[in-house]
Write a protein that holds these residues in place. Structure first.
Motif, PDB file in Angstrom:
ATOM      1  N   HIS A 163      -7.781  -2.242  -6.487  1.00  0.00           N
ATOM      2  CA  HIS A 163      -8.615  -3.426  -6.714  1.00  0.00           C
ATOM      3  C   HIS A 163      -7.800  -4.706  -6.511  1.00  0.00           C
ATOM      4  CE1 HIS A 163     -11.785  -0.941  -8.531  1.00  0.00           C
ATOM      5  NE2 HIS A 163     -10.794  -0.274  -9.095  1.00  0.00           N
ATOM      6  N   LEU A 184       0.827  -1.210   0.000  1.00  0.00           N
ATOM      7  CA  LEU A 184       0.000   0.000   0.000  1.00  0.00           C
ATOM      8  C   LEU A 184       0.860   1.258   0.000  1.00  0.00           C
ATOM      9  CD1 LEU A 184      -2.918  -0.726   2.520  1.00  0.00           C
ATOM     10  CD2 LEU A 184      -3.111  -0.296   0.069  1.00  0.00           C
ATOM     11  N   ARG A 229      -1.878  -0.431  -6.670  1.00  0.00           N
ATOM     12  CA  ARG A 229      -3.298  -0.174  -6.906  1.00  0.00           C
ATOM     13  C   ARG A 229      -4.016  -1.373  -7.530  1.00  0.00           C
ATOM     14  NH1 ARG A 229      -2.210   2.693  -3.662  1.00  0.00           N
ATOM     15  NH2 ARG A 229      -2.429   4.947  -3.489  1.00  0.00           N
ATOM     16  N   LYS A 259      -9.083  -6.062   2.033  1.00  0.00           N
ATOM     17  CA  LYS A 259      -9.706  -5.214   3.057  1.00  0.00           C
ATOM     18  C   LYS A 259      -9.354  -3.741   2.871  1.00  0.00           C
ATOM     19  CE  LYS A 259     -10.174  -4.857   8.107  1.00  0.00           C
ATOM     20  NZ  LYS A 259      -9.764  -5.455   9.410  1.00  0.00           N
ATOM     21  N   TYR A 260      -8.104  -3.453   2.512  1.00  0.00           N
ATOM     22  CA  TYR A 260      -7.651  -2.058   2.551  1.00  0.00           C
ATOM     23  C   TYR A 260      -7.434  -1.403   1.191  1.00  0.00           C
ATOM     24  CZ  TYR A 260      -6.990  -2.746   7.532  1.00  0.00           C
ATOM     25  OH  TYR A 260      -7.204  -3.006   8.865  1.00  0.00           O
ATOM     26  N   PRO A 267      -9.203  -1.214  -1.635  1.00  0.00           N
ATOM     27  CA  PRO A 267     -10.298  -0.406  -2.183  1.00  0.00           C
ATOM     28  C   PRO A 267     -10.418   0.984  -1.547  1.00  0.00           C
ATOM     29  CG  PRO A 267     -11.020  -2.656  -1.813  1.00  0.00           C
ATOM     30  CD  PRO A 267      -9.671  -2.537  -1.180  1.00  0.00           C
ATOM     31  N   LYS A 268      -9.966   1.138  -0.297  1.00  0.00           N
ATOM     32  CA  LYS A 268     -10.028   2.445   0.365  1.00  0.00           C
ATOM     33  C   LYS A 268      -9.082   3.454  -0.278  1.00  0.00           C
ATOM     34  CE  LYS A 268     -11.288   0.399   4.828  1.00  0.00           C
ATOM     35  NZ  LYS A 268     -10.949   0.263   6.266  1.00  0.00           N
ATOM     36  N   PHE A 269      -8.134   2.946  -1.086  1.00  0.00           N
ATOM     37  CA  PHE A 269      -7.181   3.817  -1.775  1.00  0.00           C
ATOM     38  C   PHE A 269      -7.416   3.810  -3.291  1.00  0.00           C
ATOM     39  CE2 PHE A 269      -5.347   2.642   2.234  1.00  0.00           C
ATOM     40  CZ  PHE A 269      -4.714   3.797   2.689  1.00  0.00           C
ATOM     41  N   GLY A 270      -8.608   3.383  -3.681  1.00  0.00           N
ATOM     42  CA  GLY A 270      -8.943   3.367  -5.097  1.00  0.00           C
ATOM     43  C   GLY A 270      -8.354   2.195  -5.860  1.00  0.00           C
TER      44      GLY A 270
END
Length: 576
Positions: free
Chosen positions: A243, A211, A216, A235-236, A238-241
């Motif tokens: 996949h 991350l 991404r 879990k994490y 998708p929170k940063f755009g």
């Protein structure tokens, strides 16, 4: 008071063994203790013996202890398999529900405690694990409130009553031990320093590093023991755009990674030995197209399916030389969870800088063991995308011509260009090609392209390729890789206490191999011991392959279990 203590809980898989250990370890980590926790589990979902061994200390320890102070047994099998580890006068707490039989011939303190009954009296038999945590707390001289914050984190979403029920079970377990009037003061723990630190696995740290590096996209196929990286990023990310795509197999995961990287994204995938084998053709495609990808390979017991839930370090040859043909490749091997984080970020930068497939090689003990880790310093992180052509450079491509994506350059690294950039059109193919990517069998171009690719890493020594600890004027040099780091350092402590002069060289880059540096350490030693978890001495042979001159002694272990410090200490001591 004890400066360190070793504790284990065991039972059948599916009985809450992991949660028992996790609640104890996480709570003590939050109170300033250093924790190292290792799970032994079978390759099935439910049933079969499992245990969770935790080392609690007032200073950093990156390995399990040789012995046990306390064993919590939920069944007789746990006693039969693990009681031999109890030190003299150690404590065995067994659930009286299964009519436990104490081990013969051992001087220990044995207590048959109605863990299940106490749990049922406080709401549910499922809370037996909390009764066991409470009993442990009383033995260690800890208050039940030590565990409140973890109980809130774990159960509050289910309601305050659930938290209270678990706390009641925990208190009841503590009270039962207290009511026995036993003198267990010799097992009381010295206070932790109260500092806030992370408690995570190497897999967690790899996910966090991915991350932080700007990943991404992650195409991956689940496989033990690498699946946790995928689950963390599910879990994490998708929170940063970003996949995560669960692919149909590892072949698809690797080829999708190449496609995403070609499109300009930072991308990674994760696997273990069998999956790495399936990725080999795609890794070759990454090499010949000079498309950077990052692959986490968490080694496990092989060959074939082997022992999926057991520890080994036997993928080194595969990571270095598994592909057909010849391509440059970076292979790095972190030694701690902290290094998993920082070296993952560095690996993405290396992949982009040299435009090569990059493998982050961990092992089951490193990837799945829990460790106390200092908070990560994000100011240490920088992002380097390498030689990416600017819009102006791409636009300078003469009209009617293609962009020289594989241009011959002095350092062998050609300018990358991402789709959609004006003037950046070029061919991409897995066959040999010209500077613009057109297929060719011209012998002159073939030789130049091979030399260009293979020359990228010639003479390169990556930062943090190794570490050294111990005496500068050592007689014995111990060399290791991966999770053996903490074990070797602990063996060194014991050897130093005996007046032995020992150094510890830990290899963290297998390709490009730090030849000059390693040779300089080897030259200063009377004897060199190479410690690894495989049958054939792969690290020792890699040193020889890279031209390291010296007499090497192998210590190998390949029964599926990590070393314990005494095994390395005893072996090394005999070399003096």
């Amino acid at each position: 008071m004890l400066e360190q203590l070793s504790w284990k809980v065991g039972g059948q898989q599916g009985e809450g063994i992991d949660s028992t250990g996790t609640i104890l370890a996480t709570s003590l980590n939050r109170h300033g203790y250093f924790i190292y926790g290792y799970r032994h589990f079978s390759s099935r979902i439910k049933g079969g013996h499992t245990n969770y061994k935790i080392r609690i200390a007032t200073k950093e320890r990156l390995a399990n202890a040789d012995y046990l102070d306390i064993l919590i047994a939920f069944d007789q099998e746990t006693i039969d398999f693990n009681a031999h580890e109890l030190r003299e006068n150690g404590v065995l707490i067994a659930d009286s529900k299964f009519n436990p039989v104490a081990p013969e011939g051992q001087k220990i303190r044995f207590f048959s405690v109605p863990l299940s009954k106490i749990a049922e009296e406080n709401g549910s038999a499922i809370m037996r694990n909390m009764v066991a945590v409470g009993a442990t707390a009383e033995v260690l001289g800890l208050t039940p409130e030590t565990f409140l914050s973890v109980l809130n984190d774990r159960f509050l979403r289910k309601g305050e009553q659930v938290v209270q029920n678990n706390m009641n079970a925990l208190k009841a377990g503590a009270q039962y031990i207290k009511d026995q009037g036993l003198d267990l003061s010799d097992l009381a723990l010295a206070p932790g320093d109260g500092k806030e630190r992370l408690y995570l696995t190497g897999n967690d740290a790899c996910g966090m590093g991915a991350l932080a590096a700007g990943t991404r996209v992650m195409p991956a196929y689940p496989i033990t023991p690498a699946s946790d990286i995928m689950e963390y990023l599910i879990k994490y990310l998708p929170k940063f755009g970003g996949h995560v795509l669960q692919t149909e197999d590892e072949i698809a995961a690797a080829t999708m990674s190449i496609g995403a990287s070609f499109g300009g994204a930072r991308v990674c995938t994760s696997t273990s030995g069998p999956g790495l084998s399936l990725m080999m053709e795609a890794i070759g495609l990454s090499g010949i197209t000079e498309t950077p990808i990052v692959i986490f390979d968490t080694q496990r017991g092989g060959p074939s399916t082997g022992m999926p839930t057991k520890h080994e370090q036997s993928d080194m040859y595969a990571a270095l030389w598994g592909t057909h043909g010849e391509i440059p490749k970076i292979v790095v091997a972190p030694a701690t969870a902290e290094e998993c984080f920082y070296m993952t970020v560095e690996a993405f930068n290396h992949a982009d800088k040299y435009q090569v497939p990059t493998i982050i090689l961990t092992d089951l003990a490193l990837s799945m063991a829990d460790q106390t880790v200092e908070p990560f310093d994000y100011s240490r992180i920088s992002i380097d995308r390498g030689n990416v052509a600017t819009a102006e450079q791409a636009a300078a491509t003469p009209e009617g011509e293609l962009f020289k994506r594989y241009q011959f350059t002095e350092d062998g690294i050609s300018p990358r260009v991402f789709p959609g950039v004006k003037g950046g059109i070029h061919h991409v193919t897995g066959v040999e090609h010209t500077e613009v990517g057109r297929p060719t069998e011209d012998t002159g171009i073939r030789n130049k392209m091979m030399d260009k690719r293979l020359g990228k890493l010639e003479g390169v020594e990556l930062p943090n390729s190794f570490s050294f600890s111990g005496d500068e004027d050592y007689e014995l040099l111990i060399v290791g890789v991966g999770s053996t780091s903490g074990l070797i350092d602990e063996a060194l402590e014991r050897l130093h206490a005996e007046g032995k002069k020992v150094g510890h060289l830990h290899i963290k880059a297998l390709s490009p191999f730090p030849i000059k540096s390693v040779q300089s350490f080897v030259d200063r030693a009377k004897k060199v011991l190479v410690v690894e978890n495989n049958a054939t001495g792969q690290l020792k042979n890699i040193m020889r392959f890279n031209g390291i001159k010296g007499e090497f002694i192998s210590q190998v272990k390949y029964d599926g279990n990590p070393y314990i410090p005494s095994e390395i200490h005893t072996f090394a001591k005999e070399l003096f």
